[in-house]
Design an enzyme around this catalytic site. Structure first.
Site, PDB file in Angstrom:
ATOM      1  N   ARG A  45       0.836  -1.214   0.000  1.00 24.43           N
ATOM      2  CA  ARG A  45       0.000   0.000   0.000  1.00 24.43           C
ATOM      3  C   ARG A  45       0.863   1.253   0.000  1.00 24.43           C
ATOM      4  O   ARG A  45       0.516   2.265  -0.614  1.00 24.43           O
ATOM      5  CB  ARG A  45      -0.961  -0.030   1.189  1.00 24.43           C
ATOM      6  N   ASP A 154     -17.382   7.554   9.722  1.00 23.63           N
ATOM      7  CA  ASP A 154     -16.183   6.782   9.403  1.00 23.63           C
ATOM      8  C   ASP A 154     -15.020   7.766   9.312  1.00 23.63           C
ATOM      9  O   ASP A 154     -15.225   8.960   9.033  1.00 23.63           O
ATOM     10  CB  ASP A 154     -16.353   6.024   8.077  1.00 23.63           C
TER      11      ASP A 154
HETATM   12  C1  LIG Z   1     -14.350  -3.526   8.514  1.00 26.91           C
HETATM   13  S1  LIG Z   1     -15.191  -1.994   8.409  1.00 26.91           S
HETATM   14  C2  LIG Z   1     -16.639  -2.340   9.392  1.00 26.91           C
HETATM   15  C3  LIG Z   1     -17.899  -1.848   8.731  1.00 26.91           C
HETATM   16  C4  LIG Z   1     -19.191  -2.219   9.450  1.00 26.91           C
HETATM   17  N1  LIG Z   1     -19.233  -1.646  10.768  1.00 26.91           N
HETATM   18  C5  LIG Z   1     -19.389  -3.713   9.505  1.00 26.91           C
HETATM   19  O1  LIG Z   1     -19.290  -4.318  10.565  1.00 26.91           O
HETATM   20  O2  LIG Z   1     -19.642  -4.304   8.456  1.00 26.91           O
HETATM   21  C6  LIG Z   1     -14.227  -0.967   9.515  1.00 26.91           C
HETATM   22  C7  LIG Z   1     -14.430   0.516   9.280  1.00 26.91           C
HETATM   23  O3  LIG Z   1     -13.865   1.233  10.396  1.00 26.91           O
HETATM   24  C8  LIG Z   1     -13.288   2.416   9.913  1.00 26.91           C
HETATM   25  N2  LIG Z   1     -12.302   2.919  10.879  1.00 26.91           N
HETATM   26  C9  LIG Z   1     -11.068   2.445  11.148  1.00 26.91           C
HETATM   27  N3  LIG Z   1     -10.445   3.198  12.062  1.00 26.91           N
HETATM   28  C10 LIG Z   1     -11.321   4.182  12.393  1.00 26.91           C
HETATM   29  C11 LIG Z   1     -11.258   5.296  13.280  1.00 26.91           C
HETATM   30  N4  LIG Z   1     -10.179   5.551  14.032  1.00 26.91           N
HETATM   31  N5  LIG Z   1     -12.327   6.104  13.365  1.00 26.91           N
HETATM   32  C12 LIG Z   1     -13.432   5.874  12.619  1.00 26.91           C
HETATM   33  N6  LIG Z   1     -13.542   4.858  11.752  1.00 26.91           N
HETATM   34  C13 LIG Z   1     -12.499   4.006  11.644  1.00 26.91           C
HETATM   35  C14 LIG Z   1     -12.689   2.008   8.581  1.00 26.91           C
HETATM   36  O4  LIG Z   1     -12.469   3.111   7.729  1.00 26.91           O
HETATM   37  C15 LIG Z   1     -13.714   1.021   8.050  1.00 26.91           C
HETATM   38  O5  LIG Z   1     -14.614   1.631   7.155  1.00 26.91           O
END
Ligand SMILES: C[S@@+](CC[C@H](N)C(=O)[O-])C[C@H]1O[C@@H](n2cnc3c(N)ncnc32)[C@H](O)[C@@H]1O
Length: 302
Positions: A45, A154
């Site tokens: 990445r 997010d």
């Molecule tokens: C795997 S997805 C989960 C999506 C959904 N909640 C689900 O369970 O299907 C994780 C999400 O958390 C977000 N994320 C990661 N670190 C974060 C942070 N510090 N603050 C807010 N969002 C965050 C990522 O950008 C990503 O879109």
């Protein structure tokens, strides 16, 4: 090919020092804990970002992020290291619990004029908050006229833009109950196989960028917080802080839903009672003491 001190990022290798520097930046900016087994991913990445920016020195690239002069690249860097995997109806048992236990009470409270707030924290491309909206609309088609809102947040602006767009492939909506797939989407004209979320569901949701690892701008409390498959990427102390902050931002008997591979640490276990699989109800001593914190919208039955 991007090279540094004899290592080539493109073949999946990265020096110890560069890996540590990137991991530290990612941790500071997002709370995400990049373990050593993620080295190849980190290298790949980073190589992509360096190619996109035309930079050749990893040290210069990191320095710009560290001293806050990276501008737009800061967003791209965050996007590069977040994992956005999601789908409609993921962990269906949570939607069953919401539909049968939590939402009927909240919708009834909203019908009586109460303020109801639900937070999908780490909403990725929107399947989670839209799924919530569909269940609310199933119970109450006039919900957009009530003081009932879903905050969908997010950290990743790119994925948040996709969530706001609210357009999914026909295959992508197949995991929804049939009636929801039929009722809450319409085909996008001129784009075969693309389905757009209807206006009523959109009206229930406010999409906002918010870093869970940073300050939160809330004054009122949430009745439900859904934060699933997000904390799994954080280390244990960061997770623990997050669970505590959620407890402090829940209203009386407010509910927290977390992912199947996530769990509360001992310190937070005393802040919540377990009321379902991955569902926790805040205990009275730990909920938000703000203006909104005295309502009992969820009653005692959850
Ligand atoms: C795997 S997805 C989960 C999506 C959904 N909640 C689900 O369970 O299907 C994780 C999400 O958390 C977000 N994320 C990661 N670190 C974060 C942070 N510090 N603050 C807010 N969002 C965050 C990522 O950008 C990503 O879109």
């Amino acid at each position: 090919m991007t090279q540094t001190k004899g290592h080539t990022l493109d073949d999946g290798t990265i020096s110890d020092g560069d890996f540590a520097r990137i991991a530290s930046l990612v941790r500071e900016m997002t709370g995400i804990d990049l373990q050593p087994h993620k080295r190849a991913m980190v290298a790949a990445r980073l190589a992509k970002r360096m190619r996109a920016t035309g930079m050749t020195s990893i040290s210069d690239y990191c320095k710009r992020l560290e001293d806050g002069t990276a501008g737009e690249e800061t967003k791209q860097f965050v996007t590069a290291y977040t994992t956005n995997m999601t789908r409609f109806n993921r962990e269906e048992h949570h939607f069953d619990h919401l539909a049968s236990e939590a939402l009927p009470k909240l919708v009834n409270a909203a019908k009586r004029g109460a303020r109801v707030r639900i937070w999908s924290a780490g909403c990725s491309s929107g399947e989670e908050p839209y799924g919530l909206a569909f269940h609310i609309l199933d119970l109450c088609p006039e919900a957009p006229t009530l003081d009932l809102k879903i905050l969908a947040s997010d950290i990743d602006l790119e994925i948040l833009a996709r969530a706001k767009r609210g357009i999914y492939s026909s295959a992508g909506i197949k995991t929804l109950p049939d009636h929801q797939a039929k009722k809450y989407f319409q085909p996008v004209s001129g784009e075969s196989d693309q389905m757009s979320v209807n206006q009523a569901a959109r009206d229930l949701i406010a999409f906002r960028q918010l870093n869970l690892h940073g300050p939160w701008p809330f004054t009122g409390a949430f009745d439900v917080i859904i934060c699933r498959n997000v904390a799994i990427y954080f280390d244990v102390p960061t997770q623990s802080t997050l669970w505590r902050r959620f407890a402090e931002n829940l209203s009386t008997q407010g509910l927290l839903y977390i992912g199947h591979s996530e769990g509360l640490d001992a310190d937070n276990a005393r802040r919540f009672n377990t009321v379902g699989r991955g569902v926790f109800q805040v205990t009275p001593a730990h909920q938000k003491t703000a203006k909104n914190g005295t309502s009992t919208k969820l009653g005692n039955a959850v």
